[in-house]
Design a protein around this motif. Sequence first.
Motif, PDB file in Angstrom:
ATOM      1  N   MET A 190       6.680 -28.923 139.708  1.00 37.47           N
ATOM      2  CA  MET A 190       6.625 -28.801 141.167  1.00 37.47           C
ATOM      3  C   MET A 190       7.514 -29.828 141.857  1.00 37.47           C
ATOM      4  SD  MET A 190       2.610 -27.965 141.991  1.00 37.47           S
ATOM      5  CE  MET A 190       1.904 -29.324 141.050  1.00 37.47           C
ATOM      6  N   LEU A 191       7.917 -30.862 141.124  1.00 40.26           N
ATOM      7  CA  LEU A 191       8.729 -31.922 141.714  1.00 40.26           C
ATOM      8  C   LEU A 191      10.222 -31.733 141.455  1.00 40.26           C
ATOM      9  CD1 LEU A 191       6.389 -34.947 140.954  1.00 40.26           C
ATOM     10  CD2 LEU A 191       6.718 -33.761 143.130  1.00 40.26           C
ATOM     11  N   VAL A 192      10.599 -30.525 141.066  1.00 41.17           N
ATOM     12  CA  VAL A 192      12.008 -30.145 141.007  1.00 41.17           C
ATOM     13  C   VAL A 192      12.226 -29.042 142.041  1.00 41.17           C
ATOM     14  CG1 VAL A 192      13.916 -29.295 139.606  1.00 41.17           C
ATOM     15  CG2 VAL A 192      12.119 -30.681 138.545  1.00 41.17           C
ATOM     16  N   GLN A 198      21.718 -26.260 137.907  1.00 40.22           N
ATOM     17  CA  GLN A 198      22.377 -27.307 137.131  1.00 40.22           C
ATOM     18  C   GLN A 198      22.819 -28.369 138.129  1.00 40.22           C
ATOM     19  OE1 GLN A 198      26.416 -27.340 134.694  1.00 40.22           O
ATOM     20  NE2 GLN A 198      24.820 -26.271 133.536  1.00 40.22           N
ATOM     21  N   PHE A 199      22.378 -29.586 137.915  1.00 39.84           N
ATOM     22  CA  PHE A 199      22.509 -30.586 138.982  1.00 39.84           C
ATOM     23  C   PHE A 199      22.610 -31.988 138.397  1.00 39.84           C
ATOM     24  CE2 PHE A 199      18.126 -29.629 138.029  1.00 39.84           C
ATOM     25  CZ  PHE A 199      17.503 -30.851 137.946  1.00 39.84           C
ATOM     26  N   ASP A 229      16.286 -31.213 131.146  1.00 36.62           N
ATOM     27  CA  ASP A 229      17.071 -31.563 129.968  1.00 36.62           C
ATOM     28  C   ASP A 229      18.487 -31.921 130.404  1.00 36.62           C
ATOM     29  OD1 ASP A 229      17.586 -32.043 127.344  1.00 36.62           O
ATOM     30  OD2 ASP A 229      17.705 -29.930 126.741  1.00 36.62           O
ATOM     31  N   ARG A 230      19.133 -32.781 129.624  1.00 39.41           N
ATOM     32  CA  ARG A 230      20.519 -33.157 129.897  1.00 39.41           C
ATOM     33  C   ARG A 230      21.431 -32.183 129.165  1.00 39.41           C
ATOM     34  NH1 ARG A 230      19.233 -39.578 128.924  1.00 39.41           N
ATOM     35  NH2 ARG A 230      18.400 -39.988 131.018  1.00 39.41           N
ATOM     36  N   VAL A 231      22.345 -31.574 129.912  1.00 40.29           N
ATOM     37  CA  VAL A 231      23.184 -30.520 129.329  1.00 40.29           C
ATOM     38  C   VAL A 231      24.680 -30.854 129.407  1.00 40.29           C
ATOM     39  CG1 VAL A 231      21.514 -28.694 129.754  1.00 40.29           C
ATOM     40  CG2 VAL A 231      23.153 -29.283 131.553  1.00 40.29           C
ATOM     41  N   PHE A 238      24.900 -37.673 134.384  1.00 43.84           N
ATOM     42  CA  PHE A 238      24.327 -36.606 133.557  1.00 43.84           C
ATOM     43  C   PHE A 238      24.115 -35.355 134.400  1.00 43.84           C
ATOM     44  CE2 PHE A 238      22.692 -40.242 130.995  1.00 43.84           C
ATOM     45  CZ  PHE A 238      23.215 -39.853 129.761  1.00 43.84           C
ATOM     46  N   LEU A 239      24.293 -34.218 133.753  1.00 46.83           N
ATOM     47  CA  LEU A 239      23.933 -32.942 134.371  1.00 46.83           C
ATOM     48  C   LEU A 239      22.594 -32.500 133.788  1.00 46.83           C
ATOM     49  CD1 LEU A 239      27.271 -30.916 134.377  1.00 46.83           C
ATOM     50  CD2 LEU A 239      25.996 -31.722 136.378  1.00 46.83           C
TER      51      LEU A 239
END
Length: 244
Positions: A190-192, A198-199, A229-231, A238-239
Amino acid sequence: MDKIQFNQALAKILSREHENHGIGTLGEKTLHAVVKNYVEPDEDFHEVPLEGYVADVYREGNVYEIQTANFNTMRSKLESFLPLYHVTIVYPVPATKWLRWIDEETGEITDRRKSPKKGTPYAVFHELYKIKPFLKEPNLSVHILLIDVEESRLLNGWSKDRKKGSCRHDRVPTGLVEELCLDCVEDYRMLVPPELEQFDSREYAKATKLTVKKAQTALNVLYYLGIVDRVGKRGNSFLYTVTE
């Protein structure tokens, strides 16, 4: 969320403070006292000795700790309580705030003025980072209360107008706006903000109205919990994406 119960707790504490001739005379700040009575109206379950500590509220295997700041001071309590009890940290966040200034020399109190700052649930990350190792514990919940408050401050600061560096005198709730319950790791989704796919930390900061530094702290917590997750990377940042 039960606004009627919250208003009853507020009326109870303000009535008691009136009998004691003013706010801040109880040895417990008003915001803390109101939230504690909202969580548990029966004061027989308040301030209960437990495992060498004192729980704000304890009833039938459930501990409630009202914490307005400094989650780091709770670490030893959490170590003792979590193996034995379900612990809910209740974190009140000022949603809309009005300010009054008190001149201790003259006794004058200014009319209240609305602060331009708005509180959001994302403010919790600054505190959650301090107890990050406990956040995956199944016996831990975090409830965020967005509350409108009236804050009084003393004109005893170091600046010319005596406001910078001043001391807060008290915070008096005026109403419950929203309650967000993080009862398991999945609830942290809920906190995203839903518009983020992708951010990086700057984009998270813009969506949540946090500073970039605080957004980095938030993403650190969310990454630890497995919510994001880091992509990859964009420059030095980091994305992130939300995990399935």
